[in-house]
Motif scaffolding. Sequence first.
Motif, short mmCIF file in Angstrom:
data_model
loop_
_atom_site.label_atom_id
_atom_site.label_comp_id
_atom_site.label_asym_id
_atom_site.label_seq_id
_atom_site.Cartn_x
_atom_site.Cartn_y
_atom_site.Cartn_z
N ASP A 76 10.12 -4.12 -5.64
CA ASP A 76 9.29 -3.39 -6.60
C ASP A 76 9.30 -4.07 -7.97
O ASP A 76 9.63 -3.46 -8.97
CB ASP A 76 9.77 -1.93 -6.69
N HIS A 81 9.58 -1.56 3.57
CA HIS A 81 9.44 -1.09 2.19
C HIS A 81 9.96 0.33 1.92
O HIS A 81 10.89 0.51 1.13
CB HIS A 81 7.98 -1.24 1.75
N HIS A 132 1.82 -0.94 -2.81
CA HIS A 132 1.00 -1.50 -3.89
C HIS A 132 0.23 -2.74 -3.46
O HIS A 132 -0.63 -3.21 -4.19
CB HIS A 132 1.88 -1.83 -5.11
FE LIG Z 1 6.29 1.31 -3.10
#
Ligand SMILES: [Fe+2]
Length: 541
Positions: free
Chosen positions: A205, A370, A289
């Motif tokens: 991240d 993730h 993302h």
């Molecule tokens: Fe995320």
Amino acid sequence: MSFSDGSITTFLGLQLLLLFFCFLSPATFSDATIPSTLDGPFTPVTITLDTSLRGKAVDLPDTDPRVQRYVTGFQPEQISLALSSNYDSIWVSWITGEFQIGMNVTPLDPTSIASIVQFGTLGDSLIHTATGSSLVYNQLYPFEGLLNYTSGIIHHVRITGLQPSTVYYYRCGDPSHGMSKIHHFKTMPASSPTSYPSRIAIVGDTGLTYNTTATISHLVQNSPDLVLLVGDVSYANLYLTNGTSSDCYSCNFSNTPIHETYQPRWDYWGRFMENLTSTVPLMVVEGNHELELQAGNKTFEAYSSRFAFPYIESGSTSKFYYSFNAGGIHFVMLGAYIDFDRSGEQYEWLKRDLAKFNRSVTPWLVVTWHPPWYSTYTAHYKEAECMKVAMEELLYSYGTDIVFNGHVHAYERSNRVYNYQLDPCGPVHIVIGDGGNREKMAIEHTDEPGKCPDPLSTPDAALGGQFCPSNSTTTGAFCWDQQPPYSALRESSFGHGILEMKNATWALWTWHRNQDTNSQVGDQIYIVRQPDLCPPYNVTT
Ligand SMILES: [Fe+2]
């Protein structure tokens, strides 16, 4: 040589052998100052938040010299390396030509610039040449007032025939348009129970804030041989197409018909990271993302185009899941934002991959994706529960040693756990989504009064939108009323981790917080495998 000479030689050899085994013995690593998982399970600990450390969650502006284009014409930039499935091959990627952004953009012709890497073991004699392929991608928003993006030419070249643990020098580009300066990298050791990379950095991240630059600077000082990025890379999707930032991802930009992005943030990220990624291989797994839905239901275009993945080499048909070896470690990178069901292709590939990896060659099994299964923060709590329901038993059955996740912007290390129960054969799950992006830290815990989310609010559309009920507490409640037994340590702070395999059963894990010096640690533990206690078994479904 006389017999007695031989005896002395044998005796000295035995002494050396004993010394060698003493050095490798668990006792050597069982430093009284560093706990091991053999000492666990540990009583859960929460480190109190220091609010002054939430940092400057502000992105580097496009005027920052570290994100500006430093080449001209079709000279290479944003150079990065990725491992192939074994030490003997590595991917080199770079970009030539400028991106365009505007109402009308004309994609560059990717065939106009060659993809060539010259390499060798001597910096002044790059005697080998490899060629590859190139592409451009577009991020198109065919709506009134929105700007379109087309990338520079992205090149990927796989070089092969490499020797293990060897430094290679290389330059990349097209000789007709300009080659890069000479960079170097070191190949991974050959896979064996006694050969490991020295240090593997794990970060998640990232984005590109002043917190991120602190994280990466600290990571570089720790001299990793390999970097794993556990998803959520550039955060280009926190911008409108005109380059205006938006702090509200979930607002969905209600005055536009689609979620916007500002793709130059990807180029900024690639430029900032180049000093690291041109020398140290970076292995990436996709985060939410990276989804970046655009017109025509296209997704993951930037992610899929910009990075090289050893998916074909590892028998996968998708860039979203793959595996590779680094010395005696088998890494599996899983996709959370594509089909993970037991009837799907990813699950079938995972079964094949786990069935064929050879534990006598790669004793360690490290798996990454993730969104975490074992996080006690309110942010994203149980968002990936359906993935957990589908895949946890298979990973457990093969004795997965360590799991790394991101998504939650904080740090948390679990005790060994399986199906929410403490289990000496379960993996250690580590949440390391604290790279420093602009969405700030996760600081609330589900066991704090009023911080447990409504169960029906937890499914994420990007993860299939399903709700998978599970009983994770002793009372049947959705959240615990205290830090759960499976959570060993949690702290809201930015940082990165370093994994050091010492031998086939002992690995040292260290969490480095941004506010610490290199000699300080935020968390440190030996993770110890017990293969005799935890043999693999077959999952029947
Ligand atoms: Fe995320």
